[in-house]
Each structure stands twice: as structure tokens, then as C-alpha cells.
Write a protein that holds these residues in place. Sequence first.
Motif, PDB file in Angstrom:
ATOM      1  N   TRP A 125       0.804  -1.229   0.000  1.00 41.13           N
ATOM      2  CA  TRP A 125       0.000   0.000   0.000  1.00 41.13           C
ATOM      3  C   TRP A 125       0.839   1.282   0.000  1.00 41.13           C
ATOM      4  N   SER A 126       2.156   1.175  -0.137  1.00 42.56           N
ATOM      5  CA  SER A 126       2.958   2.396  -0.074  1.00 42.56           C
ATOM      6  C   SER A 126       4.172   2.352  -1.001  1.00 42.56           C
ATOM      7  N   THR A 127       4.429   3.474  -1.660  1.00 41.33           N
ATOM      8  CA  THR A 127       5.654   3.713  -2.416  1.00 41.33           C
ATOM      9  C   THR A 127       5.756   5.223  -2.588  1.00 41.33           C
ATOM     10  N   GLY A 128       6.816   5.694  -3.213  1.00 44.36           N
ATOM     11  CA  GLY A 128       6.931   7.142  -3.335  1.00 44.36           C
ATOM     12  C   GLY A 128       8.266   7.590  -3.885  1.00 44.36           C
ATOM     13  N   ALA A 129       8.592   8.858  -3.629  1.00 43.87           N
ATOM     14  CA  ALA A 129       9.790   9.491  -4.162  1.00 43.87           C
ATOM     15  C   ALA A 129      10.791   9.737  -3.039  1.00 43.87           C
ATOM     16  N   SER A 130      11.950   9.093  -3.130  1.00 43.26           N
ATOM     17  CA  SER A 130      12.962   9.249  -2.085  1.00 43.26           C
ATOM     18  C   SER A 130      13.808  10.494  -2.323  1.00 43.26           C
ATOM     19  N   MET A 131      14.566  10.849  -1.303  1.00 44.17           N
ATOM     20  CA  MET A 131      15.513  11.971  -1.398  1.00 44.17           C
ATOM     21  C   MET A 131      16.916  11.465  -1.070  1.00 44.17           C
ATOM     22  N   LEU A 132      17.236  10.294  -1.591  1.00 44.28           N
ATOM     23  CA  LEU A 132      18.546   9.714  -1.338  1.00 44.28           C
ATOM     24  C   LEU A 132      19.626  10.679  -1.835  1.00 44.28           C
ATOM     25  N   PRO A 133      20.564  11.089  -0.955  1.00 42.92           N
ATOM     26  CA  PRO A 133      21.563  12.081  -1.359  1.00 42.92           C
ATOM     27  C   PRO A 133      22.628  11.493  -2.274  1.00 42.92           C
ATOM     28  N   ASP A 134      23.308  12.379  -2.990  1.00 39.68           N
ATOM     29  CA  ASP A 134      24.447  11.998  -3.821  1.00 39.68           C
ATOM     30  C   ASP A 134      25.672  12.690  -3.234  1.00 39.68           C
ATOM     31  N   PHE A 135      26.253  12.076  -2.197  1.00 35.72           N
ATOM     32  CA  PHE A 135      27.369  12.710  -1.503  1.00 35.72           C
ATOM     33  C   PHE A 135      28.666  12.685  -2.315  1.00 35.72           C
ATOM     34  N   ASP A 136      28.765  11.786  -3.294  1.00 40.57           N
ATOM     35  CA  ASP A 136      29.925  11.850  -4.191  1.00 40.57           C
ATOM     36  C   ASP A 136      29.931  13.204  -4.899  1.00 40.57           C
ATOM     37  N   ALA A 137      28.762  13.599  -5.399  1.00 38.93           N
ATOM     38  CA  ALA A 137      28.641  14.900  -6.057  1.00 38.93           C
ATOM     39  C   ALA A 137      28.831  16.042  -5.064  1.00 38.93           C
ATOM     40  N   THR A 138      28.369  15.841  -3.830  1.00 35.26           N
ATOM     41  CA  THR A 138      28.538  16.877  -2.805  1.00 35.26           C
ATOM     42  C   THR A 138      30.013  17.168  -2.560  1.00 35.26           C
ATOM     43  N   PHE A 139      30.838  16.123  -2.479  1.00 36.83           N
ATOM     44  CA  PHE A 139      32.256  16.350  -2.207  1.00 36.83           C
ATOM     45  C   PHE A 139      32.999  16.912  -3.422  1.00 36.83           C
ATOM     46  N   VAL A 140      32.542  16.584  -4.622  1.00 33.56           N
ATOM     47  CA  VAL A 140      33.097  17.240  -5.813  1.00 33.56           C
ATOM     48  C   VAL A 140      32.833  18.737  -5.717  1.00 33.56           C
ATOM     49  N   TYR A 141      31.611  19.075  -5.313  1.00 39.52           N
ATOM     50  CA  TYR A 141      31.228  20.488  -5.136  1.00 39.52           C
ATOM     51  C   TYR A 141      32.058  21.147  -4.039  1.00 39.52           C
ATOM     52  N   LEU A 142      32.140  20.523  -2.869  1.00 37.29           N
ATOM     53  CA  LEU A 142      32.856  21.123  -1.735  1.00 37.29           C
ATOM     54  C   LEU A 142      34.344  21.334  -2.047  1.00 37.29           C
ATOM     55  N   LYS A 143      34.947  20.405  -2.771  1.00 34.67           N
ATOM     56  CA  LYS A 143      36.372  20.530  -3.086  1.00 34.67           C
ATOM     57  C   LYS A 143      36.637  21.656  -4.084  1.00 34.67           C
ATOM     58  N   GLN A 144      35.606  22.044  -4.829  1.00 34.13           N
ATOM     59  CA  GLN A 144      35.759  23.195  -5.727  1.00 34.13           C
ATOM     60  C   GLN A 144      35.604  24.507  -4.967  1.00 34.13           C
ATOM     61  N   VAL A 145      34.727  24.519  -3.972  1.00 34.73           N
ATOM     62  CA  VAL A 145      34.499  25.753  -3.202  1.00 34.73           C
ATOM     63  C   VAL A 145      35.558  25.918  -2.117  1.00 34.73           C
ATOM     64  N   LEU A 146      35.972  24.806  -1.498  1.00 40.35           N
ATOM     65  CA  LEU A 146      37.000  24.819  -0.446  1.00 40.35           C
ATOM     66  C   LEU A 146      38.145  23.887  -0.860  1.00 40.35           C
ATOM     67  N   PRO A 147      38.988  24.324  -1.785  1.00 40.68           N
ATOM     68  CA  PRO A 147      40.025  23.423  -2.330  1.00 40.68           C
ATOM     69  C   PRO A 147      40.979  22.861  -1.280  1.00 40.68           C
ATOM     70  N   GLU A 148      41.181  23.570  -0.176  1.00 36.94           N
ATOM     71  CA  GLU A 148      42.140  23.126   0.835  1.00 36.94           C
ATOM     72  C   GLU A 148      41.499  22.320   1.966  1.00 36.94           C
ATOM     73  N   ALA A 149      40.210  22.086   1.887  1.00 36.33           N
ATOM     74  CA  ALA A 149      39.498  21.429   2.990  1.00 36.33           C
ATOM     75  C   ALA A 149      39.940  19.982   3.177  1.00 36.33           C
TER      76      ALA A 149
END
Length: 323
Positions: A134-158
Motif C-alpha cells: 500500500w505504499s511507495t513514493g519518491a525518495s531523497m537519497l543524497p548523492d554525496f559523491d557529487a557533494t564532495f566534488v562540489y565542496l572541493k571546488q568551493v573549499l580546495p584546501e578542505a
Amino acid sequence: MNLKSVLLAAAFFAVSLVVAHAEPKLISIASFGEHPALNQVAEGFKTRMTALGYVEGTDVTYDFQHANFDRSLIPQVLQQVEAKHPALILAITTGLNQAAVRGITDKSIPIVFGAVVDPVVAGIVPDWQHGSAWSTGASMLPDFDATFVYLKQVLPEAKKIGTLFNPGEDNDATNMKLIQEAAAKAGIEVVGVPVDNANDLPQRVQSFAGQVDGIFLIQSNIVQTAVPVVAQVAQRIKLPLFNSVFAPDLADQMAGFHAISYLKNGEHAADIADRILKGEKPADIAPYVPQPEDFDSYVSPKGLAAVGLTVPDALKDSPWILK
């Protein structure tokens, strides 16, 4: 019965059928609380339903209720929802969905979930290939691989990134598992600080001082409902703060966002609701897993400047920059 009576009876029957056909379906929307991000799930759902041909007031009507972020009120909200015998329930957030799966006794009412990170771990569906009966839906599973690609561009020395999580939330447990795995691949250490009471947030954020190079906030209910508080402390200790939820009104306080779209999450939930209303069984519909186009990246020059940082040269002409 004479011919006239027969014709009148037939006409009455036909009118009755038209009236019955015209009766709009009730869709109940139940949320853990009113928050801009969670409200976007409902907005995206309704907008997409309209695009799919469901005219509000003619084909469907909506009833919205929430628990004001109070777990003790969830059973009451669900009782009120079930008492109206809706054609379908859109349930928003993991905790509310878990309660709905257990608490809605009429299993003929399908439940479509939104704003749920991992419905499998949460016990809402059996696996990623099927819904429950009786249940299904739309998840919000994160993409942390993409998150760290993003963070390393904004904070290259992190080298170290801090995050806050509620150890009692299934969503948070999944987020922490996934972010730790992605961090290891990216060569970055994640420092997780537990918090199970919003009143403790200032002290827990303060504990990051001198320990990390930035803070990234996961999709945690306890944290996301108090982001302004977290932002104030982060600025005071001069740490750039990034969020997994886009909040334009906080753009000047945040260094940036790698954020899943709650609006699109609602749209994907509507696509699934449409399939169910047209006769498909929830068990035959796999939960939706976010795709790259469901995420948005932003960088805030003002937010970086507030903690003594600037936009890296490589990003100065990027479409990520918030004006």
C-alpha cells in the motif's frame, strides 16, 4: 411502468452517473510540520498533478494537515486523515510515513511518500525495486559523491568537514553512512556531532571550532528546522556553512548549497500518485531515486566573505554564484 416513467428513470440514472463521476477524489497531504522545504514537496505535488490533468475542485481536492514537528501529535493527525477516507495520502517525512504505515488501519488507502531519504532502511518498502502492498513514493537519497566534488571546488584546501546528526532518526543514520563512504573516496574526513535536542545545537556547532574546515548540513529534521541558529554560530566561529536544502532567505549567511530539490521531489511523488490512481498497485512501483538533475549547486560570495573567505578564481564565472 409507462414509457414516460421509463425515460424519466433512465434520465435520472444517467444524471446520477454523471454526478458520481464528477465527484472529485480527496487527496490528503500529511506533513510532520510546516517548513519552507517540506511545503515545497506539497507544492510540487499539486503543481505536477495539475499538469497531469487533475483539475483541483473538479478531479481532485486536497486536505493538508501537519503535526507541528511534534511526534506526539502524529497519531492524531493520521486519525483525522483516515477518518476522511481519502483516495490517496501524500505523507511527508520519514517519521510520519513510518507512523502512517503502522497507524493507518484501512490498507485500501494508498500512501505515497515524499521527503524520505531511505524508505528501505525506514521499513516503509521492502527494497528499492518494489513498493509495499500500500505504499511507495519518491525518495531523497543524497548523492554525496557529487557533494564532495562540489565542496572541493568551493573549499580546495578542505581536509575535514563537520556535520550534525540525530542518532535517533533513520534518515540521519542513512545520511551518515553514505556521507562517510563518499568522504573516504574523496579523501576528506567527516566529523559527525550527534544532537537529539534542538536546544543543544549552538553548543554542538561551537564544538567544530578549530576542528574542521567547514560544515555541511545533511537532511536532518532537527537541524533543518533550526538552520538560522546554526548559521549564526558558524559565522561567529568563522566556519563556512553549506546546506543540503536550498534556503534563499539564508543565502547571505550560508557559504553555499548542494541541495536536492524538494519541489522536484513532490513532482516525482505526483507521477507515482497518478500511476496508482490509474490502477497500478503500489507494490509494482519502485521508489523513485534522485537523478543528477534533481540537485542544485550554489555558492554565496556574501556568505563566504562573512567568514573571511572568497570565491575561488575557478568559480568566479560559474552559474553557481548567487547574486
